[in-house]
Design a protein around this motif. Structure first.
Motif, PDB file in Angstrom:
ATOM      1  N   ARG A  30      42.141 -12.683 -52.883  1.00  0.00           N
ATOM      2  CA  ARG A  30      43.149 -13.887 -53.707  1.00  0.00           C
ATOM      3  C   ARG A  30      43.882 -15.107 -52.897  1.00  0.00           C
ATOM      4  NH1 ARG A  30      47.700 -14.546 -56.911  1.00  0.00           N
ATOM      5  NH2 ARG A  30      47.615 -14.341 -59.280  1.00  0.00           N
ATOM      6  N   ASN A  31      42.157 -15.618 -52.352  1.00  0.00           N
ATOM      7  CA  ASN A  31      42.405 -17.049 -51.606  1.00  0.00           C
ATOM      8  C   ASN A  31      42.695 -18.175 -53.014  1.00  0.00           C
ATOM      9  OD1 ASN A  31      40.505 -17.294 -52.511  1.00  0.00           O
ATOM     10  ND2 ASN A  31      39.424 -16.953 -51.094  1.00  0.00           N
ATOM     11  N   PRO A  32      42.981 -18.995 -51.777  1.00  0.00           N
ATOM     12  CA  PRO A  32      43.133 -20.559 -53.110  1.00  0.00           C
ATOM     13  C   PRO A  32      41.953 -20.678 -54.496  1.00  0.00           C
ATOM     14  CG  PRO A  32      44.029 -21.319 -50.735  1.00  0.00           C
ATOM     15  CD  PRO A  32      43.489 -19.782 -51.178  1.00  0.00           C
ATOM     16  N   LYS A  33      40.965 -20.602 -53.941  1.00  0.00           N
ATOM     17  CA  LYS A  33      39.384 -20.974 -54.762  1.00  0.00           C
ATOM     18  C   LYS A  33      39.734 -19.472 -55.766  1.00  0.00           C
ATOM     19  CE  LYS A  33      34.913 -20.030 -54.826  1.00  0.00           C
ATOM     20  NZ  LYS A  33      33.403 -19.933 -53.676  1.00  0.00           N
ATOM     21  N   ASN A  62      39.472 -29.717 -46.316  1.00  0.00           N
ATOM     22  CA  ASN A  62      37.967 -29.767 -45.619  1.00  0.00           C
ATOM     23  C   ASN A  62      36.447 -29.029 -46.949  1.00  0.00           C
ATOM     24  OD1 ASN A  62      38.179 -31.292 -43.755  1.00  0.00           O
ATOM     25  ND2 ASN A  62      38.182 -29.859 -42.572  1.00  0.00           N
ATOM     26  N   ASP A  63      37.692 -28.646 -47.561  1.00  0.00           N
ATOM     27  CA  ASP A  63      36.867 -27.755 -48.259  1.00  0.00           C
ATOM     28  C   ASP A  63      36.192 -28.197 -50.202  1.00  0.00           C
ATOM     29  OD1 ASP A  63      37.111 -25.189 -47.166  1.00  0.00           O
ATOM     30  OD2 ASP A  63      39.098 -24.533 -47.686  1.00  0.00           O
ATOM     31  N   LEU A  64      35.282 -28.859 -49.859  1.00  0.00           N
ATOM     32  CA  LEU A  64      35.028 -29.774 -50.856  1.00  0.00           C
ATOM     33  C   LEU A  64      34.405 -29.656 -51.814  1.00  0.00           C
ATOM     34  CD1 LEU A  64      33.606 -32.950 -49.100  1.00  0.00           C
ATOM     35  CD2 LEU A  64      35.916 -32.962 -49.550  1.00  0.00           C
ATOM     36  N   ASP A  65      34.147 -28.313 -51.903  1.00  0.00           N
ATOM     37  CA  ASP A  65      33.376 -27.777 -52.861  1.00  0.00           C
ATOM     38  C   ASP A  65      34.159 -27.002 -53.736  1.00  0.00           C
ATOM     39  OD1 ASP A  65      30.385 -29.069 -52.315  1.00  0.00           O
ATOM     40  OD2 ASP A  65      30.356 -27.549 -51.416  1.00  0.00           O
ATOM     41  N   GLU A  66      35.356 -26.419 -53.114  1.00  0.00           N
ATOM     42  CA  GLU A  66      35.866 -25.653 -53.861  1.00  0.00           C
ATOM     43  C   GLU A  66      36.644 -26.490 -54.207  1.00  0.00           C
ATOM     44  OE1 GLU A  66      38.204 -23.427 -50.786  1.00  0.00           O
ATOM     45  OE2 GLU A  66      36.009 -22.218 -50.382  1.00  0.00           O
ATOM     46  N   ARG A  67      37.542 -28.064 -53.986  1.00  0.00           N
ATOM     47  CA  ARG A  67      38.460 -28.233 -54.717  1.00  0.00           C
ATOM     48  C   ARG A  67      37.891 -29.278 -55.690  1.00  0.00           C
ATOM     49  NH1 ARG A  67      43.025 -29.759 -51.058  1.00  0.00           N
ATOM     50  NH2 ARG A  67      42.953 -32.092 -52.402  1.00  0.00           N
ATOM     51  N   ALA A  86      35.777 -27.646 -57.545  1.00  0.00           N
ATOM     52  CA  ALA A  86      35.442 -26.914 -58.738  1.00  0.00           C
ATOM     53  C   ALA A  86      37.111 -26.770 -59.280  1.00  0.00           C
ATOM     54  CB  ALA A  86      35.173 -25.189 -58.278  1.00  0.00           C
ATOM     55  N   CYS A  87      38.523 -27.082 -58.846  1.00  0.00           N
ATOM     56  CA  CYS A  87      39.980 -26.573 -58.370  1.00  0.00           C
ATOM     57  C   CYS A  87      39.572 -27.993 -60.270  1.00  0.00           C
ATOM     58  CB  CYS A  87      40.578 -26.538 -57.827  1.00  0.00           C
ATOM     59  SG  CYS A  87      41.705 -26.144 -58.971  1.00  0.00           S
ATOM     60  N   ALA A  88      39.441 -29.133 -59.609  1.00  0.00           N
ATOM     61  CA  ALA A  88      39.898 -30.005 -59.989  1.00  0.00           C
ATOM     62  C   ALA A  88      38.553 -30.285 -61.930  1.00  0.00           C
ATOM     63  CB  ALA A  88      38.942 -31.362 -59.183  1.00  0.00           C
ATOM     64  N   GLU A  89      37.479 -30.387 -61.698  1.00  0.00           N
ATOM     65  CA  GLU A  89      36.639 -29.536 -62.991  1.00  0.00           C
ATOM     66  C   GLU A  89      37.784 -28.676 -63.570  1.00  0.00           C
ATOM     67  OE1 GLU A  89      34.415 -31.224 -63.801  1.00  0.00           O
ATOM     68  OE2 GLU A  89      33.794 -32.494 -62.390  1.00  0.00           O
TER      69      GLU A  89
END
Length: 585
Positions: free
Chosen positions: A416-419, A481-486, A488-491
């Motif tokens: 259960r991480n931020p992603k 640095n986690d651009l893809d995860e950020r 997805a969260c922004a979307e």
């Protein structure tokens, strides 16, 4: 006075006809030549032969000397320009290699083709923002033909002997790839990962070229709607300045169907369960877009079977295969299983079956809430000195980074991480949307504002509001640095805010309608059955949702600023040399 003038003229004529005097001075040391005395300096100047300095040269010799000088400088300029061009090319190759890393065992030509395809696929590659999908398809087709060629990059691969199963690139019999799945288990993990990226890239290009044709007579591709022929009796006029439309007898499909590449991944041996699951879900999403919902559901079921097949033997009863609901007492849940079940629920919701999708969403959310927390890392040590930071940066610039390690297969139990928390927020947004849409369907069926409709609307609104709060708080704590995860969260945050705003506007519009209808009924039918309390209650509800809409608009402006900063961060990281746009994640 006259005599003096005559004497001066005679002396000038005598000087002009007299042989110049060239004193032969003995060789003197440099210290004496450059003496500060006026006598030694003048003697040294008179020692220069004026005939050697003023000796005329012919026009031909002068032209020859000037031509030599011009050719010499021209050669220097060309060498400098060629060197500068090579330097720019090497730097460009290094930059794109770090952005789109390729397997080191591939040949330079194959690696360059892959980088070119990925580069063209970026929206900001061209000034017009138009992505040239025909060029991308050609690049991926050429890359696949090289990877499956035993003489190039496909050593030890067993290809089918039947040429009917091969796709020939550019009509050449020496360039082609097979339609059937291959056994690539003998290849290295890096090679297989790159081969998978090439197949997925070819599938993306094939999706965009689904309704395109290739004109053999002119070697160009265009949408099928411009083609002139029996299958298109009413062709669309071509834009101004474009080439003439192609004829149907000269046209072929612009690309292989996406099914070729997706099924090739699913039937090949050597890919991980996560890679095969991603291919199945992507193909199912494409079939949903085409309107083939039954075939899409088969692909989602296939993806669920892939995820369940990788579970331990004691966890076979984790999911109900008939409904896709994850059991509440599941002893082991993998990331692939959560992904497959969530995709199946989204498919049901998009195809008009919210009652089937809602239990699956809730079961996935329950399983995610029960995940274990991540291990808290130790606090960082002392910061490095400026010299160490400079040496690390110089090492990074001079030495190319190694190929990234293999990503997780998806068969592991997630944490259960931020992603994962952001994915929970996305599921909550789906649940809120389903609840709100179900209340709207009930209102349309009853053609009245039911007493149960508003609580269900508020329930869906509450789920959506919580999803927005969780997405915003999680995005602020994610690693930069986690651009893809950020992204997805922004979307998720963007879609949640759009749903929230649409819901409040919908409810406010309904309350305004109720207020106007109630006031009209009281004005026309005054009796003891109708009192002013109904109007007062309607006005109170309307004022409540007016304040809610104002709050949502203020929140929306704040979220838009946050998302604009996020987009600027992604563009800066993607455009810079430090940007690490890994595709193998």
């Amino acid at each position: 006075m006259v005599q003096a003038t005559i004497a001066t003229a005679k002396s000038k004529r005598a000087f002009a006809t007299h042989t110049p005097f060239h004193p032969k001075l003995p060789a003197t040391p440099a210290a004496q030549v450059f003496s500060k005395t006026r006598t030694s300096l003048s003697l040294h100047l008179f020692s220069i032969d004026p005939t050697a300095v003023l000796r005329p040269i012919s026009k031909k010799q002068h032209l020859k000397q000037e031509t030599k000088q011009f050719l010499k400088y021209l050669f220097y300029v060309h060498v400098g320009l060629v060197s500068l061009g090579l330097l720019v090319a090497l730097v460009s190759v290094e930059v794109y290699e770090r952005r789109y890393q390729t397997p080191p065992e591939w040949t330079f030509r194959s690696r360059n083709i892959f980088r070119a395809a990925r580069k063209i696929e970026e929206p900001d590659y061209s000034a017009s923002g138009i992505i040239e999908w025909p060029d991308i398809d050609n690049n991926y087709a050429s890359l696949l033909s090289r990877l499956e060629d035993p003489d190039v990059d496909g050593k030890d691969l067993e290809l089918p002997a039947n040429d009917q199963d091969r796709v020939w690139v550019f009509g050449l019999r020496r360039l082609g790839f097979t339609r059937k799945g291959l056994d690539i288990s003998m290849k290295s993990e890096e090679w297989r990962r790159g081969y998978y990226a090439a197949l997925m890239g070819a599938a993306r290009a094939a999706e965009h070229l689904d309704q395109w044709v290739f004109d053999r007579s002119r070697g160009m591709s265009c949408p099928k709607e411009y083609m002139i022929g029996p299958s298109n009796p009413r062709p669309k006029p071509v834009p101004y300045g474009a080439s003439s439309p192609p004829l149907e007898e000269n046209c072929d499909p612009a690309s292989e169907p996406p099914r070729t590449f997706y099924t090739k991944i699913l039937t090949s041996t050597g890919f991980t369960s996560g890679q095969r699951l991603d291919a199945a879900l992507a193909y199912g999403d494409y079939l949903d877009w085409k309107g083939l919902h039954e075939s899409a559901e088969e692909m989602y079921d296939w993806g669920l079977d892939i995820a369940m097949g990788a579970l331990p033997l004691e966890a076979n009863h984790t999911v109900d295969t008939q409904t896709g609901i994850i059991s509440s007492d599941a002893i082991y849940v993998s990331n692939n299983l959560l992904k497959a079940a969530n995709a199946l629920a989204v498919h049901h919701a998009q195809t008009g079956r919210p009652s089937t999708a809602l239990p699956i969403f809730l079961s996935v959310l329950r399983a995610r809430k029960q995940l274990s927390l991540p291990h808290v890392p130790a606090p960082p040590g002392e910061e490095h000195s400026r010299v160490q930071q400079f040496l690390a940066f110089a090492k990074w610039v001079l030495i190319s980074p190694s190929y990234p390690p293999p990503p997780p297969t998806g068969d592991e139990a997630p944490i259960r991480n931020p992603k994962a928390i952001c994915e929970e927020a996305a599921i909550m947004a789906h649940v809120g949307e389903i609840l709100f849409a179900s209340s709207q369907d009930r209102t349309q069926q009853s053609s009245a504002h039911d007493s149960k409709t508003l609580p269900q609307q508020q329930s869906g609104l509450s789920w959506t509001r919580d999803a927005v709060d969780i997405s915003e708080s999680t995005l602020s704590t994610m690693n930069l640095n986690d651009l893809d995860e950020r992204q997805a969260c922004a979307e998720c945050l963007r879609s949640g805010m759009e749903n929230w705003l649409a819901m409040v506007r919908k409810i406010l519009k309904e309350e305004q309608t109720i207020t106007a209808t109630t006031g009209q009924k009281i004005a026309t039918r005054r009796s003891w059955f109708w009192s002013g309390h109904d109007v007062e209650n309607a006005e109170v509800n309307k004022g409540k949702w007016d304040h809610e809409l104002q709050f949502v608009n203020e929140r929306l402006s704040h979220v838009q600023e946050l998302l604009s900063r996020e987009d600027a961060l992604r563009k800066a990281r993607g455009a810079s040399l430090l940007g690490n746009g890994m595709i193998f994640s």
